[in-house]
Design a protein around this motif. Structure first.
Motif, PDB file in Angstrom:
ATOM      1  N   ARG A 107       0.884 -11.002 -12.128  1.00  0.00           N
ATOM      2  CA  ARG A 107      -0.404 -11.333 -10.961  1.00  0.00           C
ATOM      3  C   ARG A 107      -1.114 -12.544 -11.618  1.00  0.00           C
ATOM      4  NH1 ARG A 107      -3.276  -6.952  -9.038  1.00  0.00           N
ATOM      5  NH2 ARG A 107      -1.864  -5.332  -9.442  1.00  0.00           N
ATOM      6  N   GLY A 363      -7.641  11.400  -1.794  1.00  0.00           N
ATOM      7  CA  GLY A 363      -7.743  10.323   0.137  1.00  0.00           C
ATOM      8  C   GLY A 363      -6.893   9.544  -0.325  1.00  0.00           C
ATOM      9  N   CYS A 364      -6.392   9.000  -1.364  1.00  0.00           N
ATOM     10  CA  CYS A 364      -5.460   7.844  -1.699  1.00  0.00           C
ATOM     11  C   CYS A 364      -4.580   7.444  -1.412  1.00  0.00           C
ATOM     12  CB  CYS A 364      -5.567   7.389  -3.467  1.00  0.00           C
ATOM     13  SG  CYS A 364      -6.754   7.455  -4.022  1.00  0.00           S
ATOM     14  N   CYS A 367      -3.557   6.181   2.679  1.00  0.00           N
ATOM     15  CA  CYS A 367      -3.481   4.377   2.349  1.00  0.00           C
ATOM     16  C   CYS A 367      -1.933   3.958   1.747  1.00  0.00           C
ATOM     17  CB  CYS A 367      -4.162   3.144   2.711  1.00  0.00           C
ATOM     18  SG  CYS A 367      -4.967   3.876   3.739  1.00  0.00           S
ATOM     19  N   HIS A 368      -2.307   4.459   0.107  1.00  0.00           N
ATOM     20  CA  HIS A 368      -1.739   4.136  -0.869  1.00  0.00           C
ATOM     21  C   HIS A 368      -0.356   5.166  -0.681  1.00  0.00           C
ATOM     22  CE1 HIS A 368      -3.797   1.511  -2.595  1.00  0.00           C
ATOM     23  NE2 HIS A 368      -4.211   1.531  -2.001  1.00  0.00           N
ATOM     24  N   MET A 399     -11.893  -2.967   4.817  1.00  0.00           N
ATOM     25  CA  MET A 399     -12.160  -2.262   3.885  1.00  0.00           C
ATOM     26  C   MET A 399     -13.294  -2.027   3.298  1.00  0.00           C
ATOM     27  SD  MET A 399      -9.535  -0.931   1.966  1.00  0.00           S
ATOM     28  CE  MET A 399      -9.629  -1.081  -0.029  1.00  0.00           C
ATOM     29  N   PRO A 420      -2.285  -3.278  -0.901  1.00  0.00           N
ATOM     30  CA  PRO A 420      -0.805  -3.146  -2.405  1.00  0.00           C
ATOM     31  C   PRO A 420      -0.424  -2.499  -2.930  1.00  0.00           C
ATOM     32  CG  PRO A 420      -3.340  -3.744  -2.967  1.00  0.00           C
ATOM     33  CD  PRO A 420      -3.027  -3.348  -1.311  1.00  0.00           C
ATOM     34  N   LEU A 438      -7.636  -6.716  -7.104  1.00  0.00           N
ATOM     35  CA  LEU A 438      -7.924  -6.892  -6.228  1.00  0.00           C
ATOM     36  C   LEU A 438      -7.717  -8.107  -5.531  1.00  0.00           C
ATOM     37  CD1 LEU A 438     -11.173  -5.242  -5.855  1.00  0.00           C
ATOM     38  CD2 LEU A 438      -8.604  -4.514  -5.106  1.00  0.00           C
ATOM     39  N   HIS A 439      -7.504  -8.813  -3.828  1.00  0.00           N
ATOM     40  CA  HIS A 439      -7.015  -9.869  -3.675  1.00  0.00           C
ATOM     41  C   HIS A 439      -7.669 -11.232  -4.367  1.00  0.00           C
ATOM     42  CE1 HIS A 439     -11.040  -9.594  -1.550  1.00  0.00           C
ATOM     43  NE2 HIS A 439     -11.276 -11.607  -1.309  1.00  0.00           N
ATOM     44  N   HIS A 453     -13.968   0.149  -3.312  1.00  0.00           N
ATOM     45  CA  HIS A 453     -13.456   0.820  -1.108  1.00  0.00           C
ATOM     46  C   HIS A 453     -14.468   0.634  -1.207  1.00  0.00           C
ATOM     47  CE1 HIS A 453      -9.214   0.323  -3.709  1.00  0.00           C
ATOM     48  NE2 HIS A 453      -8.394   0.913  -2.996  1.00  0.00           N
ATOM     49  N   VAL A 464     -14.442   9.977  -5.655  1.00  0.00           N
ATOM     50  CA  VAL A 464     -14.027   9.443  -7.134  1.00  0.00           C
ATOM     51  C   VAL A 464     -15.507   9.435  -7.659  1.00  0.00           C
ATOM     52  CG1 VAL A 464     -13.766   7.291  -8.359  1.00  0.00           C
ATOM     53  CG2 VAL A 464     -11.937   8.066  -6.706  1.00  0.00           C
TER      54      VAL A 464
HETATM   55  C1  HEC Z   1      -7.960   3.165   3.851  1.00  0.00           C
HETATM   56  C2  HEC Z   1      -6.796   2.733   3.084  1.00  0.00           C
HETATM   57  C3  HEC Z   1      -6.874   2.648   1.362  1.00  0.00           C
HETATM   58  C4  HEC Z   1      -7.438   4.046   0.620  1.00  0.00           C
HETATM   59  C5  HEC Z   1      -8.034   5.383   1.690  1.00  0.00           C
HETATM   60  C6  HEC Z   1      -7.320   3.751  -0.561  1.00  0.00           C
HETATM   61  N1  HEC Z   1      -7.219   2.718  -0.807  1.00  0.00           N
HETATM   62 FE1  HEC Z   1      -6.896   1.299  -2.708  1.00  0.00          FE
HETATM   63  N2  HEC Z   1      -6.682  -0.562  -1.671  1.00  0.00           N
HETATM   64  C7  HEC Z   1      -6.564  -0.609  -0.091  1.00  0.00           C
HETATM   65  C8  HEC Z   1      -6.506  -1.851   0.409  1.00  0.00           C
HETATM   66  C9  HEC Z   1      -6.584  -2.557   1.617  1.00  0.00           C
HETATM   67  C10 HEC Z   1      -6.912  -2.803  -1.312  1.00  0.00           C
HETATM   68  C11 HEC Z   1      -7.031  -4.195  -1.171  1.00  0.00           C
HETATM   69  C12 HEC Z   1      -8.079  -4.688  -0.941  1.00  0.00           C
HETATM   70  C13 HEC Z   1      -8.387  -6.243  -1.698  1.00  0.00           C
HETATM   71  O1  HEC Z   1      -6.914  -6.516  -2.217  1.00  0.00           O
HETATM   72  O2  HEC Z   1      -9.349  -7.098  -1.198  1.00  0.00           O
HETATM   73  C14 HEC Z   1      -6.965  -1.388  -2.401  1.00  0.00           C
HETATM   74  C15 HEC Z   1      -6.520  -2.299  -3.251  1.00  0.00           C
HETATM   75  C16 HEC Z   1      -6.531  -1.098  -4.481  1.00  0.00           C
HETATM   76  C17 HEC Z   1      -6.098  -1.338  -5.954  1.00  0.00           C
HETATM   77  C18 HEC Z   1      -6.447  -2.745  -6.868  1.00  0.00           C
HETATM   78  C19 HEC Z   1      -4.571  -2.935  -6.285  1.00  0.00           C
HETATM   79  C20 HEC Z   1      -3.917  -4.121  -6.929  1.00  0.00           C
HETATM   80  O3  HEC Z   1      -2.915  -5.022  -6.469  1.00  0.00           O
HETATM   81  O4  HEC Z   1      -5.297  -4.920  -6.582  1.00  0.00           O
HETATM   82  C21 HEC Z   1      -6.200   0.192  -6.623  1.00  0.00           C
HETATM   83  C22 HEC Z   1      -5.463  -0.383  -7.780  1.00  0.00           C
HETATM   84  C23 HEC Z   1      -6.181   1.180  -5.503  1.00  0.00           C
HETATM   85  N3  HEC Z   1      -6.329   0.088  -4.392  1.00  0.00           N
HETATM   86  C24 HEC Z   1      -6.044   2.620  -5.528  1.00  0.00           C
HETATM   87  C25 HEC Z   1      -6.885   3.233  -4.826  1.00  0.00           C
HETATM   88  C26 HEC Z   1      -7.007   5.168  -5.650  1.00  0.00           C
HETATM   89  C27 HEC Z   1      -6.760   4.924  -6.535  1.00  0.00           C
HETATM   90  C28 HEC Z   1      -7.894   5.142  -4.040  1.00  0.00           C
HETATM   91  C29 HEC Z   1      -8.646   6.641  -3.853  1.00  0.00           C
HETATM   92  C30 HEC Z   1      -9.522   6.871  -4.991  1.00  0.00           C
HETATM   93  C31 HEC Z   1      -7.343   3.879  -2.891  1.00  0.00           C
HETATM   94  N4  HEC Z   1      -7.172   2.983  -3.167  1.00  0.00           N
HETATM   95  C32 HEC Z   1      -8.024   4.476  -1.630  1.00  0.00           C
HETATM   96  C33 HEC Z   1      -6.462   0.247   0.848  1.00  0.00           C
HETATM   97  C34 HEC Z   1      -6.992   2.172   0.571  1.00  0.00           C
END
Ligand code: HEC
Ligand code: HEC
Length: 482
Positions: A107, A363-364, A367-368, A399, A420, A438-439, A453, A464
């Motif tokens: 990145r 719950g991560c 989406c992931h 988000m 992502p 992040l974005h 988040h 978390v």
């Molecule tokens: C509702 C869907 C959703 C859930 C649930 C979720 N994420 Fe995400 N996550 C996203 C989205 C969408 C982004 C990008 C947001 C942005 O860039 O503004 C993101 C971004 C991230 C990033 C940064 C990735 C990057 O490339 O910069 C990480 C690390 C991450 N999430 C970890 C987690 C973890 C750990 C959990 C659980 C605690 C979690 N996420 C729960 C949707 C989700």
């Protein structure tokens, strides 16, 4: 509408201070240490870890990969130049090469104090104001309406004799967060200011969206996941009541002449890798390509000197600056950049497996999405039939306000982002030491990224925040081992 379930969920969470899932570490799943399936490379997890080709390439394919890599690194110069194959830069541009933004195929990073950064730019657009504009958005033929003067992106560089459109200044405010165990994290909220506008004022209704360059690994595999499998996870009205909706973006596919699912970019604004690459050639570097033949890139009719500047279109290259053969090589390169193997011993260690269990329990994984299978047919055989571990559903999610850019793109509204992929996450700083998450690169650590988040992910974030230190460390150990 999409968030109705959250107020119901939150009280339950606050009451249950018992950490979820702390008891059961997950088991190691065979194959999870090879995120890109058979394409995964087993070279060192060092700063070149994102630059390696798929392990499965034949000698002939290796040749194409290397040629594509050359064009990804090529530094373009302004026309006319003695090297007709590499001229045509700008007149307006953000960077002279792909690689300068996607540092080490990883990145980009933000401007750092007074030091600029090419790898970060602002997308621009305005709300639709005419019937024709409304129709273009409704039909999906356009994802955004450009600023009438500055187009769809603020170009902060220009060739000699032309003025760059302006510069971006970022100021920060601190947002401290205290976790349940007393651990304190200071998040930083960015504020953007555009200075030195060279072509008059921006539209009074302009909307801006900050973006940093994302990592380049495994993109061909993401493209090869069958659309039906991804759409099966859509839940726009949250019928299952888990607080998480998720829907696909739908955008114009220029080559197909039809609306298709969006997969690439932070809001899934591009349907194919080819179109994403070619729009980068055109918008970021100012080059004409088969899909985007305008040699002046993102110059608008209001920027007359820019439109009439000499271009680098050459008859021997299909009257383009980037002919089909070149964009095809770059496509092959971006399709076959693989992604490193995880360290199997680390991946199977007790702490990482405990973190893996938590990732699902809190719950991560909603989406992931950890695992996908690429299509067996109808895709480039080089990426077909693979079990892959990207940790994304490629869908859009609300988000929350903290991350909102308030700038729609296609079906994505001002609060939605595409999940992502998390593969390679732990190597971020190794590959591109100044990169953020992040974005817009605002998060300096993975924990900061998670604490930002909100919206559909607010419940997971709250869990978390409530974790005891040992569980939090396990979750982070898992993420850093990806
Ligand atoms: C509702 C869907 C959703 C859930 C649930 C979720 N994420 Fe995400 N996550 C996203 C989205 C969408 C982004 C990008 C947001 C942005 O860039 O503004 C993101 C971004 C991230 C990033 C940064 C990735 C990057 O490339 O910069 C990480 C690390 C991450 N999430 C970890 C987690 C973890 C750990 C959990 C659980 C605690 C979690 N996420 C729960 C949707 C989700
Ligand atoms: C000025 C910096 C810059 C340059 C130069 C640049 N990119 Fe990017 N790239 C970005 C940003 C920022 C994004 C995210 C775009 C978005 O969200 O709309 C991106 C996204 C991408 C993606 C999508 C990745 C994903 O995970 O969805 C691909 C593929 C890509 N770029 C390829 C290229 C290629 C090929 C070139 C050279 C022709 C290039 N880029 C040049 C900044 C850059």
């Amino acid at each position: 509408m999409k968030r109705v379930a959250l107020p119901l969920l939150l009280p339950v969470l606050l009451l249950s201070s018992v950490p979820v899932g702390a008891a059961e570490p997950a088991a190691f799943t065979p194959g999870e240490d090879r995120p890109a399936g058979d394409l995964t490379h087993h070279q060192p997890r060092d700063k070149k870890a994102f630059t390696r080709p798929a392990a499965t390439l034949t000698a002939d394919q290796m040749m194409r990969f290397k040629l594509g890599d050359g064009f990804f690194r090529r530094i373009w110069v302004s026309a006319p130049a003695s090297t007709q194959a590499a001229d045509g830069l700008g007149p307006l541009f953000n960077s002279r090469s792909c690689q300068r933004c996607h540092v080490g195929d990883g990145r980009g990073h933000l401007p750092d104090g007074s030091m600029g950064s090419e790898a970060f730019f602002l997308r621009l657009s305005v709300p639709p104001r005419t019937e024709a504009e409304q129709k273009a958005l409704a039909d999906g033929r356009q994802a955004v309406i450009p600023d009438p003067v500055y187009g769809t992106q603020l170009q902060t560089s220009s060739i000699q004799g032309h003025a760059a459109e302006g510069q971006v200044r970022i100021d920060w405010t601190d947002r401290p967060v205290t976790l349940a165990d007393g651990h304190r994290v200071v998040l930083r909220q960015p504020h953007y200011q555009i200075t030195g506008l060279a072509y008059g004022p921006l539209d009074p209704d302009v909307m801006i969206s900050p973006r940093v360059a994302p990592p380049m690994i495994g993109l061909g595999l993401l493209e090869a996941i069958p659309e039906a499998d991804l759409l099966a996870k859509e839940d726009p009205d949250d019928r299952d009541g888990d607080g998480i909706s998720g829907r696909a973006n739908r955008v114009w596919d220029v080559a197909a002449g039809a609306v298709r699912m969006g997969r690439f970019g932070w809001k899934a604004g591009q349907p194919t890798l080819d179109q994403q690459n070619q729009s980068a050639f055109n918008g970021d570097i100012g080059l004409s390509t088969p899909l985007f033949p305008k040699a002046a890139g993102d110059c608008t009719a209001a920027q007359a000197t820019c439109l009439t500047a000499p271009d680098g279109n050459s008859p021997q290259y299909q009257n383009l600056e980037v002919p089909q053969a070149v964009s095809d090589l770059v496509l092959f390169y971006t399709r076959t950049l693989s992604g490193p193997a995880r360290d199997a011993r680390v991946a199977a260690s007790a702490q990482v497996l405990r973190g893996k269990g938590l990732f699902t329990d809190i719950g991560c994984a909603a989406c992931h999405t950890p695992q996908h299978r690429t299509a067996d047919q109808g895709v480039d055989p080089v990426v077909a039939g693979q079990t892959v571990w990207p940790y994304t559903d490629l869908l859009l999610h609300d988000m929350g306000d903290g991350l909102a850019d308030n700038r729609p793109e296609g079906l994505a509204d001002g609060r939605e982002w595409r999940t992502p992929p998390l593969w390679g996450l732990g190597l971020t700083a190794v590959v591109s030491p100044r990169a953020g998450y992040l974005h817009d690169g605002r998060a300096r650590t993975v924990l900061e990224a998670v604490l930002w988040h909100g919206g559909e992910a607010a419940a997971a974030r709250d869990r978390v925040q409530a974790l005891p230190a040992g569980d939090r460390d396990a979750l982070l150990a898992f993420l850093n081992a990806l």
